[in-house]
Design a protein around this motif. Sequence first.
Motif, PDB file in Angstrom:
ATOM      1  N   SER A   1       0.842  -1.194   0.000  1.00 31.96           N
ATOM      2  CA  SER A   1       0.000   0.000   0.000  1.00 31.96           C
ATOM      3  C   SER A   1       0.880   1.248   0.000  1.00 31.96           C
ATOM      4  N   ILE A   2       1.074   1.842  -1.176  1.00 36.22           N
ATOM      5  CA  ILE A   2       1.969   2.984  -1.326  1.00 36.22           C
ATOM      6  C   ILE A   2       1.240   4.127  -2.020  1.00 36.22           C
ATOM      7  N   PHE A   3       1.182   5.286  -1.346  1.00 36.12           N
ATOM      8  CA  PHE A   3       0.639   6.481  -1.975  1.00 36.12           C
ATOM      9  C   PHE A   3       1.761   7.337  -2.553  1.00 36.12           C
ATOM     10  N   SER A   4       2.798   7.537  -1.757  1.00 40.02           N
ATOM     11  CA  SER A   4       3.939   8.314  -2.237  1.00 40.02           C
ATOM     12  C   SER A   4       5.198   7.865  -1.497  1.00 40.02           C
ATOM     13  N   ILE A   5       6.324   8.076  -2.148  1.00 39.63           N
ATOM     14  CA  ILE A   5       7.626   7.759  -1.552  1.00 39.63           C
ATOM     15  C   ILE A   5       8.435   9.050  -1.469  1.00 39.63           C
ATOM     16  N   ASN A   6       8.781   9.448  -0.264  1.00 44.38           N
ATOM     17  CA  ASN A   6       9.463  10.719  -0.064  1.00 44.38           C
ATOM     18  C   ASN A   6      10.972  10.613  -0.245  1.00 44.38           C
ATOM     19  N   SER A   7      11.514   9.466   0.064  1.00 41.47           N
ATOM     20  CA  SER A   7      12.946   9.261  -0.121  1.00 41.47           C
ATOM     21  C   SER A   7      13.232   7.778  -0.235  1.00 41.47           C
ATOM     22  N   MET A   8      14.333   7.490  -0.900  1.00 41.68           N
ATOM     23  CA  MET A   8      14.801   6.115  -1.081  1.00 41.68           C
ATOM     24  C   MET A   8      16.288   6.125  -0.775  1.00 41.68           C
ATOM     25  N   GLY A   9      16.753   5.098  -0.090  1.00 38.80           N
ATOM     26  CA  GLY A   9      18.169   5.124   0.239  1.00 38.80           C
ATOM     27  C   GLY A   9      18.739   3.764   0.532  1.00 38.80           C
ATOM     28  N   TRP A  10      20.041   3.787   0.767  1.00 35.98           N
ATOM     29  CA  TRP A  10      20.785   2.567   1.071  1.00 35.98           C
ATOM     30  C   TRP A  10      21.668   2.811   2.292  1.00 35.98           C
ATOM     31  N   TYR A  11      21.677   1.846   3.176  1.00 35.03           N
ATOM     32  CA  TYR A  11      22.585   1.794   4.307  1.00 35.03           C
ATOM     33  C   TYR A  11      23.379   0.498   4.200  1.00 35.03           C
ATOM     34  N   ARG A  12      24.448   0.438   4.957  1.00 32.94           N
ATOM     35  CA  ARG A  12      25.207  -0.809   5.017  1.00 32.94           C
ATOM     36  C   ARG A  12      25.721  -1.017   6.426  1.00 32.94           C
ATOM     37  N   GLN A  13      25.961  -2.288   6.738  1.00 29.18           N
ATOM     38  CA  GLN A  13      26.503  -2.639   8.048  1.00 29.18           C
ATOM     39  C   GLN A  13      27.561  -3.708   7.871  1.00 29.18           C
ATOM     40  N   ALA A  14      28.772  -3.349   8.226  1.00 28.11           N
ATOM     41  CA  ALA A  14      29.881  -4.293   8.190  1.00 28.11           C
ATOM     42  C   ALA A  14      29.966  -5.004   9.540  1.00 28.11           C
ATOM     43  N   PRO A  15      30.589  -6.188   9.569  1.00 22.02           N
ATOM     44  CA  PRO A  15      30.698  -6.929  10.834  1.00 22.02           C
ATOM     45  C   PRO A  15      31.362  -6.092  11.921  1.00 22.02           C
TER      46      PRO A  15
ATOM     47  N   PRO B   1      37.618  -3.778  -0.845  1.00 11.27           N
ATOM     48  CA  PRO B   1      37.329  -4.730   0.243  1.00 11.27           C
ATOM     49  C   PRO B   1      36.598  -4.067   1.416  1.00 11.27           C
ATOM     50  N   THR B   2      36.831  -2.779   1.627  1.00  8.67           N
ATOM     51  CA  THR B   2      36.156  -2.068   2.715  1.00  8.67           C
ATOM     52  C   THR B   2      34.675  -1.834   2.450  1.00  8.67           C
ATOM     53  N   ASP B   3      34.225  -2.118   1.227  1.00 10.52           N
ATOM     54  CA  ASP B   3      32.802  -2.013   0.914  1.00 10.52           C
ATOM     55  C   ASP B   3      32.025  -3.259   1.316  1.00 10.52           C
ATOM     56  N   LYS B   4      32.736  -4.262   1.775  1.00 11.47           N
ATOM     57  CA  LYS B   4      32.067  -5.495   2.197  1.00 11.47           C
ATOM     58  C   LYS B   4      31.130  -5.203   3.352  1.00 11.47           C
ATOM     59  N   ALA B   5      29.856  -5.583   3.186  1.00 15.39           N
ATOM     60  CA  ALA B   5      28.852  -5.328   4.209  1.00 15.39           C
ATOM     61  C   ALA B   5      27.527  -5.933   3.765  1.00 15.39           C
ATOM     62  N   VAL B   6      26.581  -5.927   4.680  1.00 14.25           N
ATOM     63  CA  VAL B   6      25.200  -6.193   4.313  1.00 14.25           C
ATOM     64  C   VAL B   6      24.568  -4.850   3.952  1.00 14.25           C
TER      65      VAL B   6
ATOM     66  N   TRP C   1      12.163  -0.953   5.704  1.00 11.25           N
ATOM     67  CA  TRP C   1      13.488  -1.507   5.435  1.00 11.25           C
ATOM     68  C   TRP C   1      13.386  -2.845   4.732  1.00 11.25           C
ATOM     69  N   GLY C   2      14.359  -3.110   3.883  1.00  9.00           N
ATOM     70  CA  GLY C   2      14.487  -4.430   3.305  1.00  9.00           C
ATOM     71  C   GLY C   2      15.221  -5.363   4.236  1.00  9.00           C
ATOM     72  N   GLN C   3      15.367  -6.612   3.798  1.00 11.94           N
ATOM     73  CA  GLN C   3      15.961  -7.633   4.654  1.00 11.94           C
ATOM     74  C   GLN C   3      17.484  -7.644   4.574  1.00 11.94           C
ATOM     75  N   GLY C   4      18.030  -6.938   3.602  1.00 10.29           N
ATOM     76  CA  GLY C   4      19.477  -6.857   3.454  1.00 10.29           C
ATOM     77  C   GLY C   4      20.003  -7.842   2.427  1.00 10.29           C
ATOM     78  N   THR C   5      21.077  -7.443   1.777  1.00  6.72           N
ATOM     79  CA  THR C   5      21.759  -8.320   0.824  1.00  6.72           C
ATOM     80  C   THR C   5      23.267  -8.190   1.025  1.00  6.72           C
ATOM     81  N   GLN C   6      23.941  -9.320   1.031  1.00  6.72           N
ATOM     82  CA  GLN C   6      25.371  -9.350   1.338  1.00  6.72           C
ATOM     83  C   GLN C   6      26.200  -8.975   0.109  1.00  6.72           C
ATOM     84  N   VAL C   7      27.140  -8.083   0.303  1.00  8.87           N
ATOM     85  CA  VAL C   7      28.123  -7.746  -0.726  1.00  8.87           C
ATOM     86  C   VAL C   7      29.510  -8.057  -0.165  1.00  8.87           C
ATOM     87  N   THR C   8      30.249  -8.891  -0.873  1.00  9.44           N
ATOM     88  CA  THR C   8      31.601  -9.259  -0.466  1.00  9.44           C
ATOM     89  C   THR C   8      32.567  -8.892  -1.587  1.00  9.44           C
ATOM     90  N   VAL C   9      33.611  -8.186  -1.234  1.00  7.10           N
ATOM     91  CA  VAL C   9      34.619  -7.757  -2.202  1.00  7.10           C
ATOM     92  C   VAL C   9      35.929  -8.421  -1.824  1.00  7.10           C
TER      93      VAL C   9
END
Length: 121
Positions: free
Chosen positions: A27-41, A87-92, A111-119
Amino acid sequence: QVQLVESGGGLVQPGGSLRLPCAASGSIFSINSMGWYRQAPGKQRELVAVLFSGGSTNYADSVKGRFTVSSDNAKNTVYLQMSNLKPTDKAVYYCTMRVARTLLSYSSDYWGQGTQVTVSS
């Protein structure tokens, strides 16, 4: 309710590229912002990039010139194009959207469930 689903993560060599899409549904009327976060171990979640509905963007200093955030508003989808990965970009990586579900409702963050990126080589 609103659901965000990311994809596109994986293993890439240093200097390589990846594109992460994140699609919102529900159920979406409008989206004010979209973004990305990351979390490294062992580290706190940090902002990577944000795209506001007016078109302005913000990037973390560590990714400026290498990452680009964009959207397909017709598909309620945000993308993170990552180039020259280190390599420092490695994170969820987590996508987030500030969504108003109706004309009269306040916006909420989803929030999404996260996706792993490994460099790594």
